[in-house]
Design an enzyme around this catalytic site. Structure first.
Site, PDB file in Angstrom:
ATOM      1  CG  HIS A 193      -1.948  -1.050   1.235  1.00 16.61           C
ATOM      2  ND1 HIS A 193      -1.691  -2.314   1.728  1.00 16.61           N
ATOM      3  CD2 HIS A 193      -3.233  -1.069   0.805  1.00 16.61           C
ATOM      4  CE1 HIS A 193      -2.779  -3.055   1.605  1.00 16.61           C
ATOM      5  NE2 HIS A 193      -3.724  -2.328   1.055  1.00 16.61           N
ATOM      6  CG  ASP A 232      -4.452  -5.345  -4.328  1.00 12.50           C
ATOM      7  OD1 ASP A 232      -5.533  -4.779  -4.065  1.00 12.50           O
ATOM      8  OD2 ASP A 232      -3.718  -5.847  -3.464  1.00 12.50           O
TER       9      ASP A 232
END
Length: 341
Positions: free
Chosen positions: A176, A248
């Protein structure tokens, strides 16, 4: 149906979002905690989403359990995946894992949500991004629990998404926030991280797979999410996976190495993704829609939920009440275990 999955800002759709959802490249929408106030509001938001789009969208959420559970108040508190390994009796652990998969899926389907991106199939707990989301540090033990969880999801009528191929569990960095690099030999990745994917694919238990925003330096200079080596040569050809491949979220820093938002989206589709996620950045999402090559992704219709659950009837059922009680107790025991260090 288009290949792009987007998000929305709040509890209800605004005018711009209603227009965006009509775009021919949009095929899905993912919900977050910011979209949830209570169950009635959530059900109405999903109704608005269905009404706004020309074609039925795939509505998704991350409702794994533990720290990744977007909807909490009014829904069962689902335990961390790792907590099942702390149960001494193997049969009890297997039953609870299956109950968790069923209950999670049933509660989401009662909201007319098609899929929760689950289960996590990463091995081990060293990764900042994964940690307790992993079932186990031993591939065979993780496989046993994952299979039970999956069978529970399927029994409720929800398709499964195994993540994060070929395995995010061995890198400490959080994709992330940065692009992690896994420098291990390919042989180790194959015999450790990929075992669970290989076995579940062979048993035809995975409906979709989400690759990792991780660079495996012995294989490719690109993250797996944008690598034809991982998605085509390994996943499709070697492992024989014929289901859906999701990227993702392309707004994650792990994907930034692939360029602008539009470049990330195109690279992921070219590498072999069937649907790309672009979340938490409206400008980036619009850029993807404006620049992506026209493409249809009608195969994604296989992800629609096939179960039917009325929320009140579900919560009144003995199966839900028993599973809710057992899973809530497991969550509380796991929290107590962690607090003791």
């Amino acid at each position: 149906m288009g290949p792009v999955m987007l998000d929305v800002a709040s509890y209800e759709l605004d005018a711009e979002e209603r227009e965006i959802l009509k775009h021919p490249l949009v095929g899905g929408l993912i919900l977050f905690s910011r979209n949830f106030h209570d169950a009635a509001q959530l059900r109405e938001l999903v109704r608005q989403i269905r009404a706004a789009s020309h074609e039925r969208l795939v509505v998704a959420v991350d409702q794994e359990g533990g720290r990744v559970q977007r909807f909490r108040d009014g829904f069962t508190r689902l335990p961390e995946a790792q907590s099942f390994a702390a149960i001494n009796d193997a049969a009890t652990a297997a039953q609870l894992a299956q109950d968790a998969g069923w209950l999670m899926a049933a509660e989401m389907i009662s909201m007319d949500i098609d899929i929760s991106f689950a289960p996590v199939l990463d091995i081990g707990h060293v990764s900042a991004a994964i940690g307790e989301r992993s079932f186990h540090s031993d591939p065979q033990q993780a496989l046993k629990m994952a299979e039970c969880f999956i069978r529970g999801m399927h029994s409720a009528g929800m398709k499964t998404t195994g993540k994060h191929f070929p395995g995010h569990g061995a890198v400490t960095a959080d994709s992330h926030k940065e692009t992690p690099r896994d420098n291990r030999p390919l042989a180790e990745i194959r015999t450790h991280d990929m075992v669970i994917f290989r076995e579940l694919i062979a048993r035809r238990l995975l409906d979709a797979i989400m690759p990792a925003h991780v660079i495996y330096t012995e294989a490719d200079a690109r993250p797996a999410s944008g690598s034809s080596y991982w998605l085509q040569t390994i996943l499709r050809q070697e492992l024989g996976f014929d289901g859906i491949i999701f990227s993702d979220d392309l707004s994650m820093e792990g994907a930034a190495i692939m360029g602008s938002y539009a470049e990330r989206g195109q690279a992921s589709l070219d590498a072999g993704c069937d649907m790309i996620l672009v979340c938490n950045n409206r400008q980036g999402a619009v850029s993807v829609l404006d620049n992506l090559s026209p493409v249809k992704a009608d195969q994604l219709a296989c992800l629609y939920h096939s179960g039917q659950f009325d929320r009140q009837a579900l919560m009144a059922s003995p199966r839900w009440q028993q599973a809710n009680k057992a899973l809530t107790a497991l969550s509380e025991r796991w929290d107590a275990h962690k607090s003791r260090g």
